[in-house]
Design a protein around this motif. Structure first.
Motif, PDB file in Angstrom:
ATOM      1  N   SER A 128       3.994  78.702  30.216  1.00 35.13           N
ATOM      2  CA  SER A 128       3.468  77.484  29.881  1.00 35.13           C
ATOM      3  C   SER A 128       4.081  77.045  29.109  1.00 35.13           C
ATOM      4  N   VAL A 129       4.793  77.321  27.957  1.00 36.54           N
ATOM      5  CA  VAL A 129       5.608  76.939  26.933  1.00 36.54           C
ATOM      6  C   VAL A 129       7.037  76.497  27.531  1.00 36.54           C
ATOM      7  N   LEU A 130       7.442  77.103  28.417  1.00 36.22           N
ATOM      8  CA  LEU A 130       8.746  76.677  29.150  1.00 36.22           C
ATOM      9  C   LEU A 130       8.438  75.457  30.023  1.00 36.22           C
ATOM     10  N   ILE A 131       7.242  75.481  30.748  1.00 36.39           N
ATOM     11  CA  ILE A 131       6.923  74.115  31.422  1.00 36.39           C
ATOM     12  C   ILE A 131       7.075  73.147  30.573  1.00 36.39           C
ATOM     13  N   ALA A 132       6.286  73.115  29.278  1.00 37.22           N
ATOM     14  CA  ALA A 132       6.252  72.051  28.346  1.00 37.22           C
ATOM     15  C   ALA A 132       7.613  71.911  27.869  1.00 37.22           C
ATOM     16  N   ASN A 181       9.496  68.063  28.283  1.00 37.71           N
ATOM     17  CA  ASN A 181       9.966  67.319  27.033  1.00 37.71           C
ATOM     18  C   ASN A 181      11.431  66.974  27.173  1.00 37.71           C
ATOM     19  N   ARG A 182      12.215  67.813  28.092  1.00 33.87           N
ATOM     20  CA  ARG A 182      13.449  67.374  28.097  1.00 33.87           C
ATOM     21  C   ARG A 182      13.832  66.324  29.279  1.00 33.87           C
ATOM     22  N   TYR A 183      12.970  66.446  30.345  1.00 33.29           N
ATOM     23  CA  TYR A 183      13.267  65.658  31.590  1.00 33.29           C
ATOM     24  C   TYR A 183      12.243  64.972  31.921  1.00 33.29           C
ATOM     25  N   GLY A 184      10.810  64.999  31.426  1.00 38.64           N
ATOM     26  CA  GLY A 184       9.698  64.304  31.675  1.00 38.64           C
ATOM     27  C   GLY A 184       9.049  64.623  33.160  1.00 38.64           C
ATOM     28  N   TYR A 185       9.627  65.853  33.732  1.00 40.28           N
ATOM     29  CA  TYR A 185       8.849  66.528  35.110  1.00 40.28           C
ATOM     30  C   TYR A 185       8.097  67.574  34.450  1.00 40.28           C
ATOM     31  N   ASP A 220       6.815  66.802  40.030  1.00 39.55           N
ATOM     32  CA  ASP A 220       7.892  67.801  40.007  1.00 39.55           C
ATOM     33  C   ASP A 220       9.219  67.055  40.703  1.00 39.55           C
ATOM     34  N   HIS A 221      10.365  67.557  40.481  1.00 36.30           N
ATOM     35  CA  HIS A 221      11.550  66.941  41.255  1.00 36.30           C
ATOM     36  C   HIS A 221      12.331  67.713  41.778  1.00 36.30           C
TER      37      HIS A 221
END
Length: 471
Positions: free
Chosen positions: A31-35, A39-43, A5-6
């Motif tokens: 969980s879909v939002l976490i993915a 996918n967008r930021y790599g965190y 995490d950042h």
């Protein structure tokens, strides 16, 4: 590889990134939002942080949770103003500030609402109501008095105590002949499985519940008794007319043995459970308006094409007609209403033929399917063919496309701009803070679980070395 995490990726930033997704699909999983964030930021962000961000996105798109309660009376009043016939029953409780009564505010308790189009539609539906086990029947009286005043309504539910108590509180209004309360066979079988832990016997109980004649019921019930007498003693504590279709006099169930149809309501309202309360009520209004328009157009088009009955009924009739051609018919009266038919049985039954009596005047066949399904079985089709009688007159009106069109005939009225609403001078509405979800810790599911949630084939975890079951 960046996978942690950042600190800069807080809930406010995540909210801005997922707001469009949440607005389009409010029920989207965390969980879909976490993915999506990964996918967008790599965190990979924490569950709690994304859950908080989703709540903020819901609030930004659909309004503040607390303020939504205060908006509810105005929106319900607007529905009654612009959608004539809308039924609203809002119950509140006194609000206190410490020991002092707050005179200009009320605590929200529960609300019942129904639209006139839905009330009118039910007149042309099957007189059956399926109640999901997770629905608390707090406003049963409003339902029975305003939406389903017809006599002989069949209510199918589980055996939850709150539902039983709701029916008992209404007394005669929910007793025969005004109404009939029966049980879902899947819930009966789940209770049976929890008690006896026997899959084979559970399967037999479900099959017995679906049987359509008392003779077949007695035969299979006797086999179950021979196998396990305690199991039949457990079943004997439940009135047979509550769970066995063979004892459903008059075919009130219309072959509906479960509450599965309640899932259709869940589909229409999918995603609304996570919305503020006023947004939830608005969602039912807009989604039902769209549904009535779409279904009404479909039924109208089918009628214009020359169809009389629904496709599902015609498929069942065609299957019965294929078998009816090999049935031998004897006629027993001059009015052509009483028959006896002989049907060749499959070799595995160990007999050459089966005999069934038919009385078209009483809509009766010994097989039980005619009175249960409310459309001709294969024996009735054979009798009608024998005397060149149209079988269509023995089909219940609920299967006719003209009736289906009447269900969706009444359309919804649009609600005008807020500037045209009648002024609201009632008390302010507040949520019950005792029912608020804790803000700390991982959020827990608020879904009400029952026997249907027990997994029958789950295997207990075993230790890695010795493979013994963990205690």
């Amino acid at each position: 590889m960046i996978s942690q995490d950042h600190s800069k990726l807080d809930s406010n930033m995540i909210c801005r990134q997922i707001q469009a997704l949440v607005q389009q699909q409010p029920s989207i999983n965390v969980s879909v939002l976490i993915a999506e964030i990964k996918n967008r930021y790599g965190y990979t962000t924490t569950y709690r942080k994304v859950w908080t961000a989703k709540q903020k996105a819901v609030e930004a798109a659909f309004g503040n949770w607390e303020e939504s309660y205060n908006e509810l009376p105005r929106w319900l009043s607007a529905l009654q103003q612009f959608v004539p016939g809308t039924i609203v029953d809002l119950e509140t409780q006194p609000a206190y500030d410490g020991p002092y009564l707050v005179r200009d505010a009320q605590i929200f308790h529960r609300v019942f609402w129904s639209f006139s189009a839905c009330v009118e539609a039910f007149k042309y539906c099957k007189p059956v109501i399926q109640i999901d086990g997770t629905i608390f029947m707090a406003n049963t009286k409003a339902l029975c008095c305003c939406v389903t005043p017809q006599q002989g309504i069949c209510f199918i539910s589980d055996r939850h105590g709150s539902i039983k108590s709701a029916f008992r509180s209404l007394g005669r209004e929910m007793s025969a002949p005004h109404a009939y309360h029966v049980y879902c066979i899947r819930h009966i079988s789940a209770n049976f499985m929890r008690r006896f832990r026997n899959k084979e016997m559970q399967r037999i109980v479900v099959n017995i519940g679906y049987l359509q004649t008392i003779q077949d019921f007695n035969y299979w019930y006797g086999l179950l008794r021979d196998n396990d007498e305690e199991a039949t003693r457990w079943l004997d504590n439940i009135p047979r007319e509550k769970w066995a279709q063979a004892f459903d006099k008059g075919g009130r169930r219309y072959d509906h043995m479960t509450t599965n149809f309640a899932e259709c309501v869940n589909l229409v309202l999918k995603g609304t459970r996570n919305l503020p309360i006023t947004a939830m009520v608005k969602s039912t209004y807009f989604r039902l308006a769209e549904l009535f328009l779409r279904k009404g157009v479909q039924a109208q088009a089918q009628i214009a094409s020359g169809l009389i009955f629904s496709e599902s009924l015609m498929k069942a009739i065609q299957e019965n007609q294929q078998v009816a051609s090999s049935i031998y018919v004897r006629q027993f009266d001059r009015e052509e209403k009483s028959f006896m038919v002989d049907e060749m049985s499959p070799p595995q039954y160990g007999r050459q033929s089966s005999t069934f009596r038919i009385n078209l005047r009483s809509h009766w066949c010994d097989c039980g399917a005619f009175q249960t399904l409310h459309f001709p079985c294969r024996h009735v089709l054979a009798a009608c063919s024998h005397i060149r009688l149209h079988w269509e007159e023995y089909v219940d009106n609920v299967y006719r496309l003209q009736t289906v069109f009447k269900v969706y005939r009444k359309e919804f009225e649009p609600v005008s701009n807020e500037g045209y609403w009648n002024p609201y001078n009632g008390p302010r509405l507040r949520p019950n803070i005792m029912m608020r979800r804790p803000t700390k810790g991982r959020p827990k599911s608020t879904r009400i679980h029952n026997e249907m949630d027990i997994r029958e084939d789950v295997q207990r975890k075993r230790r890695g070395s010795c493979r013994n079951e963990r205690t």
